[in-house]
Design a protein around this motif. Structure first.
Motif, PDB file in Angstrom:
ATOM      1  N   UNK A 150       0.824  -1.207   0.000  1.00 47.75           N
ATOM      2  CA  UNK A 150       0.000   0.000   0.000  1.00 47.75           C
ATOM      3  C   UNK A 150       0.862   1.263   0.000  1.00 47.75           C
ATOM      4  N   UNK A 151       0.307   2.317  -0.599  1.00 50.51           N
ATOM      5  CA  UNK A 151       0.926   3.643  -0.574  1.00 50.51           C
ATOM      6  C   UNK A 151      -0.072   4.615   0.022  1.00 50.51           C
ATOM      7  N   UNK A 152       0.336   5.316   1.089  1.00 54.13           N
ATOM      8  CA  UNK A 152      -0.529   6.267   1.771  1.00 54.13           C
ATOM      9  C   UNK A 152      -0.284   7.664   1.219  1.00 54.13           C
ATOM     10  N   UNK A 153      -1.360   8.393   0.907  1.00 56.60           N
ATOM     11  CA  UNK A 153      -1.223   9.729   0.328  1.00 56.60           C
ATOM     12  C   UNK A 153      -0.569  10.710   1.284  1.00 56.60           C
ATOM     13  N   UNK A 154      -0.558  10.441   2.594  1.00 55.18           N
ATOM     14  CA  UNK A 154       0.072  11.357   3.547  1.00 55.18           C
ATOM     15  C   UNK A 154       1.568  11.462   3.324  1.00 55.18           C
ATOM     16  N   UNK A 155       2.153  10.531   2.595  1.00 54.80           N
ATOM     17  CA  UNK A 155       3.585  10.606   2.315  1.00 54.80           C
ATOM     18  C   UNK A 155       3.931  11.784   1.413  1.00 54.80           C
TER      19      UNK A 155
END
Length: 245
Positions: A150-155
């Motif tokens: 998964x990739x979190x947009x908060x990054x």
């Protein structure tokens, strides 16, 4: 012509069978299946299953494919840009091990799945920064296995964006300014080095000028004329030395 050669793995007849690949293959008599043990890429080939009954022979051909399972993939941020309250980012999903890997992107959130929907390892997408609930998932798979990351947009928030990349003005302060300061320091140092020999030379010239002054010593000897009737030993003599600078 050369005859076609085949390697017999197992032969079954009248309830009895002969396994020619002991230790590499196991025959299951219950369902007539042949299990290849410790499968490797060398086992990827064409196999035949032949049933002979009287003058009739039936042949089935089976193409066996062997795959290495997919390892856990990872996501790399190739580029990002912040503009008008949105984050535009390019992501790359890769798995180090596995055969015939295919990649796909998606999201469990139906309202934002369109931002993440893509086939291939690269995903180029844009989304607003205030929505921190967006999460894209990359799936790496082949015919026998699959793995998800998964990739979190908060990054891509302002805080972390400042930590993951350097803006142009930051590069100016980090690279250009120290170079200018170093050049100024070198220039001042060279000027001092040039000025010091000049002052030394002037001092040396002054000393030479002082040493070149002529000091003359004049000597004058006055002799008194012979006095009549006075012995030579008793005659007074006068010697005068004049010094002039």
């Amino acid at each position: 012509e050369d005859p076609q050669r085949k390697l017999v793995l197992l032969k079954y007849s009248d309830g009895n069978y002969t396994n020619y690949m002991q230790g590499r293959a196991h025959f299951h008599k219950l369902d007539f299946s042949l299990e290849i043990l410790n499968t490797s890429r060398q086992d990827r080939q064409l196999y035949e299953y032949i049933v002979s009954k009287g003058p009739e022979e039936k042949v089935w051909q089976i193409q066996l494919e062997v795959y290495e399972p997919v390892s856990d993939p990872s996501i790399q941020i190739l580029s990002w840009a912040l503009a008008n309250g949105s984050c535009t980012v390019t992501l790359n999903c890769t798995a180090e091990r596995g055969d015939s890997i295919s990649y796909s992107w998606g999201s469990q959130d139906n309202s934002t799945s369109g931002l993440c929907l893509h086939n291939g390892s690269l995903l180029h997408t844009s989304y607003p920064l205030q929505n921190s609930s967006i999460a894209c998932a990359c799936t790496a798979s082949n015919p026998i296995s699959s793995r998800v990351v998964n990739f979190n947009s908060s990054e891509c928030s302002y805080k972390q964006a400042g930590g993951t990349g350097l803006r142009t003005e930051h590069l100016v302060w980090i690279v250009v300014v120290p170079i200018i300061v170093a050049m100024v320091f070198i220039g001042v140092f060279m000027a001092i080095r040039v000025a010091m020999p000049t002052a030394g030379q002037e001092q040396e010239h002054t000393l030479i000028a002082e040493d070149s002054a002529v000091h003359t010593i004049y000597s004058q000897v006055q002799r008194v004329e012979k006095q009549k009737g006075v012995p030579a030993a008793e005659r007074p003599s006068c010697t005068t030395i004049y010094a002039a600078a």
